[in-house]
Scaffold this motif. Structure first.
Motif, short mmCIF file in Angstrom:
data_model
loop_
_atom_site.label_atom_id
_atom_site.label_comp_id
_atom_site.label_asym_id
_atom_site.label_seq_id
_atom_site.Cartn_x
_atom_site.Cartn_y
_atom_site.Cartn_z
N TYR A 55 5.84 1.55 -1.64
CA TYR A 55 6.44 0.37 -1.03
C TYR A 55 5.37 -0.63 -0.60
O TYR A 55 4.23 -0.26 -0.33
N SER A 56 5.76 -1.89 -0.52
CA SER A 56 4.83 -2.94 -0.10
C SER A 56 4.35 -2.73 1.32
O SER A 56 3.25 -3.11 1.68
N GLY A 57 5.18 -2.12 2.14
CA GLY A 57 4.79 -1.85 3.51
C GLY A 57 5.76 -0.88 4.16
O GLY A 57 6.90 -0.74 3.74
N LEU A 58 5.26 -0.19 5.16
CA LEU A 58 6.07 0.76 5.92
C LEU A 58 5.78 0.61 7.39
O LEU A 58 4.68 0.22 7.78
N ILE A 59 6.76 0.94 8.19
CA ILE A 59 6.54 1.08 9.63
C ILE A 59 6.94 2.51 9.97
O ILE A 59 8.01 2.97 9.58
N GLU A 60 6.06 3.23 10.64
CA GLU A 60 6.37 4.58 11.08
C GLU A 60 6.44 4.59 12.59
O GLU A 60 5.58 4.04 13.27
N GLN A 61 7.48 5.19 13.09
CA GLN A 61 7.59 5.45 14.52
C GLN A 61 7.77 6.94 14.68
O GLN A 61 8.61 7.55 14.00
#
Length: 165
Positions: A55-61
């Motif tokens: 993916y172009s970008g991810l956010i992980e929490q």
């Protein structure tokens, strides 16, 4: 003569601003395992893919329940927020991570960056600077070190009080 005075004044100012680093910092040792982590990934850019499965970008929490090595530390959690953007040149994710440890008597925060290869599910071992804290940990500096070995995350929070009051 005037330039020497200016240089001396600047050096004196830097010396006055320098924080005292304790040669014997306080240390908190923690561990957690994959089963201790509550995790949520969000893809950015409406699920745009740079490549198959990338993916172009991810956010992980993520929130992890940590275990104090002494067994008497009370409830300790690690709250992580990572922004990961795919770098087309390096073919890796450039990751910026903010980590906050919630301890019974305050919090300790750290910020750092690392690179992650697509498909990897565990961030590489890292040392991030401690950027501050609250409660007992107000006005601190130090290092957050995280290493992963044999299914266990090992965390070391090494910190000292700064001269700020």
């Amino acid at each position: 003569m005037k330039p020497i005075l200016v240089v001396c004044t600047i050096l004196l100012a830097f010396t006055a601003c320098k924080q005292h680093k304790d040669p014997n910092p306080a240390v908190i040792d923690l561990t957690y395992q994959q089963t201790d982590i509550q995790k949520q990934f969000d893809t950015l850019y409406n699920h745009q893919q740079a490549d198959s499965g990338v993916y172009s970008g991810l956010i992980e929490q993520a929130l992890a329940i940590c275990h104090d090595s002494t067994g008497k530390g009370g409830a300790i959690t690690q709250d992580v927020f990572s922004s990961m953007y795919y770098n087309l040149h390096s073919k890796q994710y450039d990751c910026v991570t903010t980590t906050v440890f919630q301890l019974p008597d305050g919090s300790i925060s750290a910020i750092g960056s690392f690179n992650l290869t697509p498909g990897d599910t565990i961030a590489p071992d890292h040392d991030f600077p401690v950027t501050g804290g609250s409660g007992t940990y107000h006005h601190i500096a130090g290092t957050y070190t995280r290493k992963y070995r044999d299914g266990v995350y090992h965390v070391k929070l090494s910190y000292y009080k700064t001269d700020q009051q």
